[in-house]
Design an enzyme around this catalytic site. Sequence first.
Site, short mmCIF file in Angstrom:
data_model
loop_
_atom_site.label_atom_id
_atom_site.label_comp_id
_atom_site.label_asym_id
_atom_site.label_seq_id
_atom_site.Cartn_x
_atom_site.Cartn_y
_atom_site.Cartn_z
N GLY A 55 0.83 -1.20 0.00
CA GLY A 55 0.00 0.00 0.00
C GLY A 55 0.86 1.24 0.00
N GLY A 56 0.20 2.39 0.25
CA GLY A 56 0.89 3.66 0.21
C GLY A 56 1.94 3.82 1.29
N GLY A 92 3.63 1.14 2.81
CA GLY A 92 4.64 0.10 2.89
C GLY A 92 4.18 -1.23 2.36
N THR A 134 3.71 -5.63 3.27
CA THR A 134 3.53 -6.65 4.30
C THR A 134 3.95 -8.00 3.75
OG1 THR A 134 1.65 -5.44 5.23
CG2 THR A 134 1.89 -7.74 5.88
N LYS A 160 5.79 -6.11 8.62
CA LYS A 160 5.36 -4.90 7.92
C LYS A 160 6.57 -3.99 7.76
CE LYS A 160 1.28 -3.19 8.60
NZ LYS A 160 0.07 -2.56 9.17
N ASP A 217 -10.15 3.33 11.19
CA ASP A 217 -10.10 2.76 9.82
C ASP A 217 -10.85 1.43 9.76
OD1 ASP A 217 -9.49 2.89 7.15
OD2 ASP A 217 -7.47 2.08 7.36
#
Length: 477
Positions: free
Chosen positions: A43-44, A46, A48, A64, A167
């Site tokens: 994702g933006g 980093g 995983t 991560k 979130d």
Amino acid sequence: MPYCLNPQCQKPNNPETGRFCMNCGKNLQLKGLYEAIALIGQGGMGRTFRGRDLGRLGQPCAIKQFLPQFADSQLPDSKLMTKAIALFESEANQLKELGSHPQIPELIAYFEEDGCWYLVQELIEGENLYNELQRQGVFSEAKIYQLLAEILPVLQFIHDRQVIHRDIKPDNIIRKKGKRKKGKMSLVLVDFGAAKVFKSNTARTGTLIGSAEYIAPEQTRGKAVIQSDLYSLGVTCIHLLTGISPFDLYDDASDRWIWREKLPNAISTQLAKMVDQLLAKAIVNRYQSAEEVLKDLQPLKITNITSSANMALRSKGLRELREALSLGQWQEGDRLTNQIILELAKKTQISQLTTVDIQQIPCDLWLEIDRAWMEASNGHFGWTSQRQIWDSLGGKLIYRENNYWEFAVVYERFADRVGWRKPRWFKLAFSPKVWRKYENLTFTIASPQGHLPTLFFWEGFNLVDAVFYRLEICQTY
């Protein structure tokens, strides 16, 4: 197979025995303890990885790697980088405090190495609800009930510790792999990178963070409160119920949610009202806590019979029912089934039973009765067998007054299929079938599939969808 964590490495896969990357020479082990083996998400902020904890005999873990897209070694944006690092550290701190909960990943380690930041945590094997929605289609009411029943206690847990997740969305709720054990929760709440500690429930302007489709109105202004998580949970529910992006479930012209109009399947009025209250625009009109929502779920939860008289009634009635069915005494088994339900509901006739009565009878009793019928008849009789027929005819689990005629059509077809109706003695074209009398039903194993039990026969016609819905809720647990 070790995976190189150098973002610039062109060939990150390495031989099993390698210690250093064959392509770029980077050490494949973090702190000499953790080793990435496969990329599982990006994702933006980093990447995983699935990894191995070498200090725990190679036990699986999640690694991560903090790698914000705006990071540029030539021209770093110091403010953005500082904020991003703060968010990453925040996730580590939140997991350290909250990881003792079985539905929150346990933090194993957090450190910096070679200019990168890493967080190692428990690996949750499973599928997130967004992917489950794409693979299996829209969620049933029973699955939404399970979602609320399992995730709300987690939210209450973090809110009690002054943490707002900020979130909540289908992507951040994972269903663990494996068969669900009784009393064990299968849903796990992940990704605490956006979580925030609050000292009171008074909204204060802060950073706008979260996923745009799911965040509450006040959160768009940087003023998240615990009720913001409940709003996001409500949005998650309507996405899973409709399969439609939340952006397309809100009508800007009328400034209201239109999710009810987009439902592919009917749901109960009770659940619809609960979701609407989760989605209330004004915080004061919303549920004020996860505990408050759970109280409204209580009528649907498994209710326990506490009086010794009722316990004795259940034990005796079920024992007699199993004995009758094991001997092939189908009519006696049918009589005992109706008697158990009537006595627990404190009613004298099947026609007096209501949907509320059905909801109040404990799940374990419904399941025990159904299991007794299914096992004794080898799946020929029982509510599960009848449910299969109902589904095959296009029957729904919930009907309302405005579509009652649909129910009537399916119910007659159902009665025909299970042998509760017969043709008139004179056979004319389009002549309607007639209902058999109860004493003229066929109480033998040779009767049509689903012929017994007869709870829905004639005077109990209004219980079909109520019982099938209750069974689905109970079988979820």
